[in-house]
Scaffold this active site. Structure first.
Site, mmCIF file in Angstrom:
data_model
loop_
_atom_site.group_PDB
_atom_site.id
_atom_site.type_symbol
_atom_site.label_atom_id
_atom_site.label_comp_id
_atom_site.label_asym_id
_atom_site.label_seq_id
_atom_site.Cartn_x
_atom_site.Cartn_y
_atom_site.Cartn_z
ATOM 1 N N HIS A 365 0.791 -1.241 0.000
ATOM 2 C CA HIS A 365 0.000 0.000 0.000
ATOM 3 C C HIS A 365 0.812 1.274 0.000
ATOM 4 C CE1 HIS A 365 -4.161 -1.301 0.451
ATOM 5 N NE2 HIS A 365 -3.625 -2.398 0.957
ATOM 6 N N LYS A 556 -8.951 14.240 4.116
ATOM 7 C CA LYS A 556 -8.117 13.042 4.156
ATOM 8 C C LYS A 556 -7.190 13.172 5.354
ATOM 9 C CE LYS A 556 -6.661 14.122 -0.064
ATOM 10 N NZ LYS A 556 -6.569 12.974 -0.934
ATOM 11 N N ARG A 557 -6.470 12.105 5.709
ATOM 12 C CA ARG A 557 -5.508 12.208 6.794
ATOM 13 C C ARG A 557 -4.556 13.379 6.527
ATOM 14 N NH1 ARG A 557 -5.531 8.196 10.973
ATOM 15 N NH2 ARG A 557 -3.659 9.281 11.686
ATOM 16 N N LYS A 562 0.616 14.727 1.510
ATOM 17 C CA LYS A 562 -0.687 15.041 0.898
ATOM 18 C C LYS A 562 -0.836 16.548 0.643
ATOM 19 C CE LYS A 562 -3.166 11.017 2.876
ATOM 20 N NZ LYS A 562 -3.925 10.377 1.778
ATOM 21 N N THR A 665 -8.315 6.864 -2.702
ATOM 22 C CA THR A 665 -9.665 6.426 -3.055
ATOM 23 C C THR A 665 -10.634 7.582 -2.860
ATOM 24 O OG1 THR A 665 -9.857 5.545 -0.809
ATOM 25 C CG2 THR A 665 -9.392 3.959 -2.581
ATOM 26 N N LYS A 669 -14.205 8.892 -4.995
ATOM 27 C CA LYS A 669 -15.519 9.213 -4.431
ATOM 28 C C LYS A 669 -16.018 10.556 -4.961
ATOM 29 C CE LYS A 669 -13.856 7.065 -0.200
ATOM 30 N NZ LYS A 669 -13.212 7.398 1.093
HETATM 31 C C1 LIG Z 1 -11.980 7.447 1.483
HETATM 32 C C2 LIG Z 1 -11.554 7.780 2.849
HETATM 33 C C3 LIG Z 1 -10.202 7.969 3.128
HETATM 34 C C4 LIG Z 1 -9.132 7.905 2.076
HETATM 35 O O1 LIG Z 1 -9.003 9.174 1.476
HETATM 36 P P1 LIG Z 1 -7.750 9.568 0.554
HETATM 37 O O2 LIG Z 1 -8.143 10.883 0.010
HETATM 38 O O3 LIG Z 1 -7.671 8.513 -0.511
HETATM 39 O O4 LIG Z 1 -6.567 9.617 1.423
HETATM 40 C C5 LIG Z 1 -9.846 8.286 4.435
HETATM 41 N N1 LIG Z 1 -10.757 8.391 5.398
HETATM 42 C C6 LIG Z 1 -12.081 8.226 5.159
HETATM 43 C C7 LIG Z 1 -13.045 8.398 6.280
HETATM 44 C C8 LIG Z 1 -12.522 7.912 3.881
HETATM 45 O O5 LIG Z 1 -13.832 7.738 3.658
#
Ligand SMILES: *Cc1c(COP(=O)(O)O)cnc(C)c1O
Length: 825
Positions: A365, A556-557, A562, A665, A669
């Protein structure tokens, strides 16, 4: 008396007419509540139990179906599952949405009003855990006989509170009230041993090993149903909870070691007490190591038990089972399976190794060096002495093969060894995972390439056939059907509902990009979603934003790679522009929305949150800019929050330093919900661009090769700062304490890090990022064109369904086919 199973088994199928009775039954006789005493939580509980009955019928039937099929089973091992709320998801996947609403109408109960009462399950950090959750949904929906294994942490990811602009972590007490979606399976409790020594003995002249551990912990399984969409399948997620073995206690109690016995009990139960909140940095803590073994040991025993019901010949094992490792976290299972086969089942080493290697698949990952797991040899010595012997022997055999293939090359032996010698003796878990698996996959095309060419080139040369790509995906059930019901409804109205299980059908929407009426309805849905988000923003942060503002979102985190920092620096730049030129009369309001948690020990990430919040406070209260920019940080990012924010978003920020984000991911979305992406050429952004078309996405910045060249050359961020007036102005403003009047100097570490190192090339990409945003603003003004692009994004996101991903895993790695009930039954 003999039970009449024909009658007992007869299904109490859910009928609209009987739903109300079930609900009342649960509220009164399970909850003990009536009109005077029932709280909203009680109503939620009764609703959830009612729907759970229906799930259990299908759950039992699925088990019978799978057992009769004698199919090979998929065992998905993940230390994290970020499931989010299950109540709505279960109702929707059962297809019981309408029945449930109508069936309870006469009671005046609308189930949707009670969804906030569910405590959400957040047993994961971010993308990796959410991916596991999407995969469970897809495996169930695709009739795949799969079991997910995980840990039942008493505390999931912490709740993030904001106090004076700083992140404060609070425990997530998700089990404080009953968890209706789990069932304790005490009969499948397993022992897990730790510590002690290894004895050697001989049988017929063959040397054998016997591990004599020093203490034992029990693993108690809790099962959660995983409801497939519209196919009557309910799979299982089995989560292990640690408990100290009673026998052990008794012994100690009898010997009068009351205090030792009690502290040991506490020790054992600590194992599954809390999820490690680090996203991508291995803190190397001993408890985490023991947690991993606990997880692996419970799961492998359970898998063995299931296998032994089918066959007693272990050579059949790879035909009956495939174990997928979600990152290296569960990779000790390779040594554990070897231990069981060799020490307990007495198979010859080579036979055991052949079986083991054929049974595992490993998903990588991340290529961030700080995230590649390595465990100190001393942890093994202390807790898993036999596993250490096994790993050493595997390594010896492996390096022998390597040296035969690379005569005289000692450096390759050092590079590929499972053991790192300096500065501290450690086991490289990724190396173990690669040699112990049939398949090694990355999670996007570019990431899989980097893995082969830059991270593991030696392994790729030795085992080219093992390496493959499985681009991540997301489940359209949660991320469109559930999160954006109005858009889902519009889509279904136009192209039918097949898209829900075959996302490539969305292609049929392309023609509506030119349909004025469709665009109008599409825009209206976005506006409604924005209104909901605006309300939420006001409730959560007190900031008032306009319903028709441009919503520019990065959730995101929080991590330096990032680059939330680049985003907020750009916001400061825009703010300066507004203050200087004041030519904003006809510009729409822009809302820059952030959400995300920082690892508790990650100082820089926490300071980035603080900077965002301080900037927000200044900008949101500056009357000079007439509310043209609003900055909001919504605390406590989680799945349910994502479900509200994403459908309301115009611009999706996916701006990681190229080469750092394995896939992402979140990016998927947003695009699926009609947001346009501003992104770097990183991870799955590249594949999203290829699908939606270059003209429907905004890419910018250095690509992977350019970043690599910069890193290898002499990158001088200070020079960029002094030469680029935009960067200079922003950094100088921060350094002047404009955003930290009462805490002067607090942002010095951030500025320093940028000016002296800028590891993630924020300055190098700043201009390109700024120009890209200017282009976006221009394009946004042409509403018709914008909406067209948004519709084309939705229409072309079919590839990113996790159903596609899982079909690829099933066909290429697992070799498992769907199990469908025989016709006529
Ligand atoms: C989809 C999702 C992530 C991953 O987000 P990235 O932008 O790909 O880092 C992290 N936390 C939650 C709650 C999510 O739904």
């Amino acid at each position: 008396m003999k039970a009449n199973w024909d009658n007992i088994d007869a299904q109490i199928t859910m009928q609209k007419e009987s739903l109300a009775n079930f609900f009342v039954h649960y509220l009164k006789f399970f909850g003990g509540k009536d009109r005077y005493s029932a709280s909203e939580l009680d109503v939620y509980n009764a609703l959830a139990y009612t729907i759970r009955d229906h799930i259990i019928e299908k759950w039992l039937a699925t088990k019978v179906l799978y057992n009769k099929s004698h199919s090979k089973r998929i065992y998905y091992l993940s230390m994290e599952y970020l499931l989010g709320r299950l109540f709505s998801n279960n109702i929707i996947n059962l297809g019981a949405d309408k029945e449930f609403r109508e069936g309870l109408k006469k009671l005046g109960v609308d189930w949707e009003d009670y969804t906030p009462w569910e405590r959400e399950s957040a047993l994961g950090n971010g993308g990796l855990g959410r991916l596991a959750a999407c995969f469970l949904d897809s495996m169930a929906t695709l009739n795949l006989p799969a079991i997910g294994y995980g840990l039942r942490y008493e505390y999931g990811i912490f709740r993030q509170d904001i106090c004076q602009g700083y992140q404060v972590e609070e425990p997530d007490e998700w089990l404080k009230f009953d968890n209706i979606w789990e069932m304790k399976r005490i009969e499948h409790t397993v022992p897990v041993h730790f510590g002690g020594e290894v004895e050697t003995y001989h049988i017929d002249g063959v040397e054998k090993f016997n591990w004599c551990p020093s203490y034992t912990v029990l693993g108690i399984p809790y099962d959660m149903p995983v409801v497939g969409y519209g196919n009557n399948i309910v799979n299982t997620l089995r989560l292990w909870s640690a408990k100290v073995s009673e026998e052990f206690d008794l012994q100690d109690f009898n010997q009068g070691n009351y205090i030792d016995a009690v502290s040991e009990k506490v020790e054992g139960e600590t194992l599954t007490k809390v999820l490690y909140p680090d996203d991508r940095t291995e803190s190397g803590r001993e408890l985490r190591f023991r947690q991993q073994y606990f997880f692996v040991c419970c799961s492998i025993q359970d898998i063995m038990r299931k296998f032994l019901k089918e066959s007693s010949d272990f050579r059949d094992f790879p035909k009956k089972a495939v174990i997928q490792l979600n990152d290296t976290h569960p990779s000790i299972s390779i040594a554990e399976l070897m231990r069981i086969l060799v020490d307990e089942k007495h198979l010859p080493w080579d036979v055991a190794w052949d079986i083991t290697r054929k049974s595992f698949g490993y998903t990588n990952h991340t290529i961030l060096p700080e995230a590649l797991e390595k465990w100190p040899v001393e942890f093994f010595q202390r807790h898993l002495p036999r596993h250490l012997q096994i790993i050493y022997k595997l390594n010896q055999h492996f390096l022998q093969e390597v040296s035969v293939q690379n005569p005289g090359d000692n450096d390759i032996l050092r590079r590929m060894s499972l053991v790192e010698e300096y500065p501290q003796k450690k086991i490289r878990m990724a190396h173990l995972a690669i040699i112990g698996s049939t398949s090694v996959n990355g999670v996007s095309e570019i990431h899989s390439e980097i893995l082969k060419e830059q991270v593991m080139p030696d392994f790729y040369n030795s085992f080219p056939h093992k390496f493959n790509n499985k681009t991540n995906g997301i489940t359209p059930r949660r991320w469109l059907l559930q999160a954006n019901p109005s858009l889902a409804k519009l889509i279904t109205e136009k192209i039918g509902k097949e898209w829900i299980t075959d996302l490539s059908q969305l292609k049929k929407l392309e023609k509506y990009a030119d349909d004025k009426d469709f665009r109008k309805r599409f825009d209206k849905i976005k506006l409604e979603n924005k209104k909901k988000l605006a309300k939420l923003i006001e409730i959560e942060t007190g900031v008032v934003v306009e319903d028709d503002a441009i919503f520019d979102v990065q959730i995101k985190r929080i991590h330096e790679y990032k680059r939330q920092l680049m985003n907020i620096l750009h916001v400061i730049h825009l703010y300066c522009e507004l203050r200087d030129h004041k030519n904003f009369k006809d510009a729409p309001q822009r809302v820059f929305l952030f959400a995300g948690k920082a690892a508790p020990g990650y100082y820089m990430a926490k300071m980035i949150i603080k900077l965002i919040l301080n900037v927000a406070k200044v900008i949101n209260n500056d009357e000079l800019i007439k509310d043209k920019i609003k900055v909001v940080f919504i605390p406590n990012y989680k799945v349910s929050l994502a479900e509200t924010i994403i459908p309301a978003t115009d611009i999706s920020e996916q701006i990681s330093t190229a080469g750092k984000e394995a896939s992402g991911t979140g990016n998927m979305k947003f695009a699926l919900n009609g947001a346009l992406t501003i992104g770097t050429l990183d991870g799955a952004n590249i594949e999203i661009m290829n699908e939606v078309g270059k003209e429907n996405i905004f890419t910018f910045g250095l690509d992977i090769d350019e970043i690599k060249a910069k890193r290898e050359g002499n990158y001088e961020p200070y020079q960029l700062y002094s030469e680029n007036p935009n960067i200079k102005k922003v950094i100088d403003l921060i350094q002047s304490n404009f955003f930290s009047l009462h805490e002067p100097g607090i942002f010095e570490p951030i500025c320093n890090s940028l000016l002296t190192q800028d590891q993630y090339f924020v300055f190098a990409d700043f201009n390109a990022y700024m120009e890209c945003h200017e282009k976006i603003l221009q394009e946004y003004k042409n509403q018709k064109q914008w909406t067209k692009k948004a519709i084309l994004n939705v229409a072309r996101m079919g590839k990113f369904s996790s159903d596609r991903t899982i079909n690829e895993y099933a066909a290429d790695i697992w070799k498992v086919s769907p199990v469908k009930p025989k016709k006529g039954k």
